[in-house]
Scaffold this active site. Sequence first.
Site, PDB file in Angstrom:
ATOM      1  N   SER A  38      31.195  82.778 -74.661  1.00  0.00           N
ATOM      2  CA  SER A  38      30.026  82.736 -73.768  1.00  0.00           C
ATOM      3  C   SER A  38      30.375  82.251 -72.364  1.00  0.00           C
ATOM      4  CB  SER A  38      28.995  81.776 -74.375  1.00  0.00           C
ATOM      5  OG  SER A  38      28.025  81.426 -73.417  1.00  0.00           O
ATOM      6  N   TYR A  65      26.449  73.033 -76.805  1.00  0.00           N
ATOM      7  CA  TYR A  65      26.666  74.450 -77.134  1.00  0.00           C
ATOM      8  C   TYR A  65      27.906  74.982 -76.397  1.00  0.00           C
ATOM      9  CZ  TYR A  65      26.047  79.529 -76.837  1.00  0.00           C
ATOM     10  OH  TYR A  65      26.263  80.888 -76.864  1.00  0.00           O
ATOM     11  N   GLU A  94      28.625  80.338 -70.858  1.00  0.00           N
ATOM     12  CA  GLU A  94      28.236  78.924 -70.839  1.00  0.00           C
ATOM     13  C   GLU A  94      29.493  78.034 -70.833  1.00  0.00           C
ATOM     14  OE1 GLU A  94      25.100  77.880 -70.497  1.00  0.00           O
ATOM     15  OE2 GLU A  94      25.272  75.777 -71.014  1.00  0.00           O
ATOM     16  N   LEU A 145      27.547  80.487 -92.412  1.00  0.00           N
ATOM     17  CA  LEU A 145      28.731  80.049 -91.658  1.00  0.00           C
ATOM     18  C   LEU A 145      29.180  78.651 -92.051  1.00  0.00           C
ATOM     19  CD1 LEU A 145      28.210  81.060 -87.914  1.00  0.00           C
ATOM     20  CD2 LEU A 145      29.625  82.181 -89.626  1.00  0.00           C
TER      21      LEU A 145
HETATM   22  P1  NAP Z   1      20.535  84.967 -81.751  1.00  0.00           P
HETATM   23  O1  NAP Z   1      19.545  86.044 -81.492  1.00  0.00           O
HETATM   24  O2  NAP Z   1      20.114  83.547 -81.638  1.00  0.00           O
HETATM   25  O3  NAP Z   1      21.109  85.218 -83.232  1.00  0.00           O
HETATM   26  C1  NAP Z   1      21.868  84.232 -83.880  1.00  0.00           C
HETATM   27  C2  NAP Z   1      22.194  84.727 -85.288  1.00  0.00           C
HETATM   28  O4  NAP Z   1      23.010  83.731 -85.939  1.00  0.00           O
HETATM   29  C3  NAP Z   1      20.973  84.950 -86.198  1.00  0.00           C
HETATM   30  O5  NAP Z   1      21.173  86.122 -86.938  1.00  0.00           O
HETATM   31  C4  NAP Z   1      21.003  83.723 -87.105  1.00  0.00           C
HETATM   32  O6  NAP Z   1      20.427  83.944 -88.378  1.00  0.00           O
HETATM   33  C5  NAP Z   1      22.515  83.554 -87.262  1.00  0.00           C
HETATM   34  N1  NAP Z   1      22.900  82.227 -87.766  1.00  0.00           N
HETATM   35  C6  NAP Z   1      22.626  81.021 -87.210  1.00  0.00           C
HETATM   36  N2  NAP Z   1      23.145  80.033 -87.966  1.00  0.00           N
HETATM   37  C7  NAP Z   1      23.771  80.624 -89.021  1.00  0.00           C
HETATM   38  C8  NAP Z   1      24.487  80.152 -90.136  1.00  0.00           C
HETATM   39  N3  NAP Z   1      24.672  78.853 -90.338  1.00  0.00           N
HETATM   40  N4  NAP Z   1      25.002  81.038 -91.013  1.00  0.00           N
HETATM   41  C9  NAP Z   1      24.811  82.367 -90.824  1.00  0.00           C
HETATM   42  N5  NAP Z   1      24.115  82.894 -89.787  1.00  0.00           N
HETATM   43  C10 NAP Z   1      23.609  82.030 -88.896  1.00  0.00           C
HETATM   44  O7  NAP Z   1      21.813  85.140 -80.813  1.00  0.00           O
HETATM   45  P2  NAP Z   1      22.266  86.398 -79.921  1.00  0.00           P
HETATM   46  O8  NAP Z   1      21.615  86.307 -78.600  1.00  0.00           O
HETATM   47  O9  NAP Z   1      22.181  87.642 -80.724  1.00  0.00           O
HETATM   48  O10 NAP Z   1      23.803  86.031 -79.664  1.00  0.00           O
HETATM   49  C11 NAP Z   1      24.816  86.455 -80.557  1.00  0.00           C
HETATM   50  C12 NAP Z   1      26.057  85.608 -80.331  1.00  0.00           C
HETATM   51  O11 NAP Z   1      26.517  85.747 -78.995  1.00  0.00           O
HETATM   52  C13 NAP Z   1      25.865  84.110 -80.528  1.00  0.00           C
HETATM   53  O12 NAP Z   1      27.053  83.587 -81.056  1.00  0.00           O
HETATM   54  C14 NAP Z   1      25.642  83.583 -79.131  1.00  0.00           C
HETATM   55  O13 NAP Z   1      25.988  82.223 -79.049  1.00  0.00           O
HETATM   56  C15 NAP Z   1      26.587  84.478 -78.347  1.00  0.00           C
HETATM   57  N6  NAP Z   1      26.260  84.730 -76.952  1.00  0.00           N
HETATM   58  C16 NAP Z   1      25.023  85.202 -76.621  1.00  0.00           C
HETATM   59  C17 NAP Z   1      24.737  85.493 -75.305  1.00  0.00           C
HETATM   60  C18 NAP Z   1      23.390  86.050 -74.892  1.00  0.00           C
HETATM   61  O14 NAP Z   1      23.089  86.025 -73.697  1.00  0.00           O
HETATM   62  N7  NAP Z   1      22.593  86.564 -75.828  1.00  0.00           N
HETATM   63  C19 NAP Z   1      25.730  85.315 -74.314  1.00  0.00           C
HETATM   64  C20 NAP Z   1      26.976  84.852 -74.707  1.00  0.00           C
HETATM   65  C21 NAP Z   1      27.248  84.578 -76.029  1.00  0.00           C
HETATM   66  P3  NAP Z   1      18.860  83.659 -88.668  1.00  0.00           P
HETATM   67  O15 NAP Z   1      18.154  84.905 -88.242  1.00  0.00           O
HETATM   68  O16 NAP Z   1      18.852  83.430 -90.141  1.00  0.00           O
HETATM   69  O17 NAP Z   1      18.471  82.468 -87.847  1.00  0.00           O
HETATM   70  O1  G4F Z   2      17.467  81.627 -71.187  1.00  0.00           O
HETATM   71  P1  G4F Z   2      18.224  80.351 -71.306  1.00  0.00           P
HETATM   72  O2  G4F Z   2      17.773  79.402 -72.346  1.00  0.00           O
HETATM   73  O3  G4F Z   2      19.746  80.763 -71.479  1.00  0.00           O
HETATM   74  P2  G4F Z   2      21.118  79.962 -71.253  1.00  0.00           P
HETATM   75  O4  G4F Z   2      20.937  78.502 -71.340  1.00  0.00           O
HETATM   76  O5  G4F Z   2      21.744  80.491 -70.013  1.00  0.00           O
HETATM   77  O6  G4F Z   2      21.954  80.421 -72.536  1.00  0.00           O
HETATM   78  C1  G4F Z   2      22.012  81.786 -72.936  1.00  0.00           C
HETATM   79  O7  G4F Z   2      23.076  82.414 -72.284  1.00  0.00           O
HETATM   80  C2  G4F Z   2      24.382  81.910 -72.645  1.00  0.00           C
HETATM   81  C3  G4F Z   2      25.397  82.709 -71.820  1.00  0.00           C
HETATM   82  O8  G4F Z   2      25.623  82.052 -70.593  1.00  0.00           O
HETATM   83  C4  G4F Z   2      24.560  82.123 -74.127  1.00  0.00           C
HETATM   84  F1  G4F Z   2      25.816  81.743 -74.501  1.00  0.00           F
HETATM   85  C5  G4F Z   2      23.514  81.353 -74.898  1.00  0.00           C
HETATM   86  O9  G4F Z   2      23.664  81.600 -76.287  1.00  0.00           O
HETATM   87  C6  G4F Z   2      22.136  81.836 -74.454  1.00  0.00           C
HETATM   88  O10 G4F Z   2      21.982  83.171 -74.894  1.00  0.00           O
HETATM   89  O11 G4F Z   2      18.178  79.570 -69.903  1.00  0.00           O
HETATM   90  C7  G4F Z   2      18.584  80.191 -68.706  1.00  0.00           C
HETATM   91  C8  G4F Z   2      18.253  79.286 -67.524  1.00  0.00           C
HETATM   92  C9  G4F Z   2      18.728  77.837 -67.705  1.00  0.00           C
HETATM   93  O12 G4F Z   2      19.294  77.399 -66.490  1.00  0.00           O
HETATM   94  C10 G4F Z   2      17.449  77.048 -67.971  1.00  0.00           C
HETATM   95  O13 G4F Z   2      17.481  75.710 -67.518  1.00  0.00           O
HETATM   96  O14 G4F Z   2      16.830  79.209 -67.410  1.00  0.00           O
HETATM   97  C11 G4F Z   2      16.460  77.862 -67.168  1.00  0.00           C
HETATM   98  N1  G4F Z   2      15.073  77.680 -67.591  1.00  0.00           N
HETATM   99  C12 G4F Z   2      14.045  77.338 -66.751  1.00  0.00           C
HETATM  100  N2  G4F Z   2      12.923  77.204 -67.463  1.00  0.00           N
HETATM  101  C13 G4F Z   2      14.600  77.775 -68.834  1.00  0.00           C
HETATM  102  C14 G4F Z   2      13.235  77.472 -68.764  1.00  0.00           C
HETATM  103  N3  G4F Z   2      15.204  78.102 -69.990  1.00  0.00           N
HETATM  104  C15 G4F Z   2      14.428  78.142 -71.118  1.00  0.00           C
HETATM  105  N4  G4F Z   2      15.001  78.509 -72.285  1.00  0.00           N
HETATM  106  N5  G4F Z   2      13.089  77.832 -71.098  1.00  0.00           N
HETATM  107  C16 G4F Z   2      12.450  77.490 -69.925  1.00  0.00           C
HETATM  108  O15 G4F Z   2      11.253  77.210 -69.940  1.00  0.00           O
END
Ligand code: NAP
Ligand code: G4F
Length: 325
Positions: free
Chosen positions: A123, A147, A125, A57
């Site tokens: 997101s 983020y 977020e 990216l």
């Molecule tokens: P994830 O498991 O952390 O996967 C992130 C992906 O991005 C990995 O394949 C990583 O590749 C790739 N990546 C990171 N930096 C890159 C770069 N510079 N060039 C190319 N690829 C790169 O995330 P996810 O949970 O599947 O989420 C997918 C998307 O949805 C993200 O944009 C996240 O911010 C967004 N999102 C997630 C949630 C959620 O709850 N999961 C909610 C809202 C939005 P590597 O394997 O090489 O590290």
């Molecule tokens: O699981 P988290 O790290 O997810 P967070 O920050 O909500 O972000 C995830 O969801 C977003 C969508 O709203 C995505 F966009 C983003 O890419 C990601 O997938 O934390 C969830 C909550 C937070 O409030 C954090 O403070 O859990 C709380 N928490 C408490 N103890 C913790 C911990 N989070 C993490 N990671 N580790 C802890 O030990």
Amino acid sequence: MPKALITGITGQDGSYLAEALLQKGYDVVGMVRRSSTVNYERIAHIQGSIEFVNGDLLDQVSLIDAIKIHEPDEIYNLAAQSFVQTSFGQPVLTGETTALSVTRMLDAIRIVNPQIRFYQASSSEMFGKVAEVPQTESTPFYPRSPYGVAKVYGHWITVNYRESYNLHASSGILFNHESPRRGLEFVTRKISYGAASIKLGLEEKLSLGNLDAKRDWGFAGDYVEAMWKMLQQEEPDDYVICSGMTHSVREFCDLAFSHLELNYEDHVVVDEQFFRPAEVDLLVGDYGKAKNVLSWEPSTSFKDLVTMMVEADLALLEGRLKGLA
Ligand code: NAP
Ligand code: G4F
């Protein structure tokens, strides 16, 4: 056959989306960045059905080349620096990857083929310090992390390219979605893996941060279907995708440990290092628009999600222990 290019295919969502698109008969191209070891763990079972293209990216030319060579009909931009905690320590990298790279991809589409349909992974977020409850497509953004700020940029540049260049570009404002393929650093997986480790006697304690934060958690497998549905609409638009329910980190702990006949209060310790400089206290969405327009609804309950993740981690760790015996 339609062809889709997925960035972030090695991540949680990329793996579920690739599975779903292959089942629908798509040719799937996955963009992968160079790393010193191969990290195809989440897509190992479908690796043979996917075409891979090298790209990053952060590198504009690699995005243009990927599109020129593979000629996709749809691009799903899932790649990002996606961990909120890391964004406080690496705010510039997060801005480059999660914000500016969306422009790189949109420009690549505009230059090579503006007919390509584009999905941006926005997101919840972005709602941060929430202006209203529940959050909808019209709730104002108030991000609380680098983020979240980066995602707001990615969201608005997607809207801007849609309006400026008539691109079919849509954003899914997805609330937290989890699965057994979730990264170990996110709180849900940290809890399911930690609880399973304690059950098997591998650990005694699990250190967490803010137990009172509340999230709207759903299953990733349900949510990738909504991404696809957005790109099948005649008109591009933005949609909130969520479960409509909110639960605290404490409730997640309670359910996960109880499922293993453990009391979380005996094992969870609060550690300041996992608190964030600014927190998002409460997220809960309203998926009414997605239900009306996309006919999309979540199908996995909170309890089923927690159970699925705990069972998967228990099986994973038991398998490892057997391998060692
Ligand atoms: P994830 O498991 O952390 O996967 C992130 C992906 O991005 C990995 O394949 C990583 O590749 C790739 N990546 C990171 N930096 C890159 C770069 N510079 N060039 C190319 N690829 C790169 O995330 P996810 O949970 O599947 O989420 C997918 C998307 O949805 C993200 O944009 C996240 O911010 C967004 N999102 C997630 C949630 C959620 O709850 N999961 C909610 C809202 C939005 P590597 O394997 O090489 O590290
Ligand atoms: O699981 P988290 O790290 O997810 P967070 O920050 O909500 O972000 C995830 O969801 C977003 C969508 O709203 C995505 F966009 C983003 O890419 C990601 O997938 O934390 C969830 C909550 C937070 O409030 C954090 O403070 O859990 C709380 N928490 C408490 N103890 C913790 C911990 N989070 C993490 N990671 N580790 C802890 O030990």
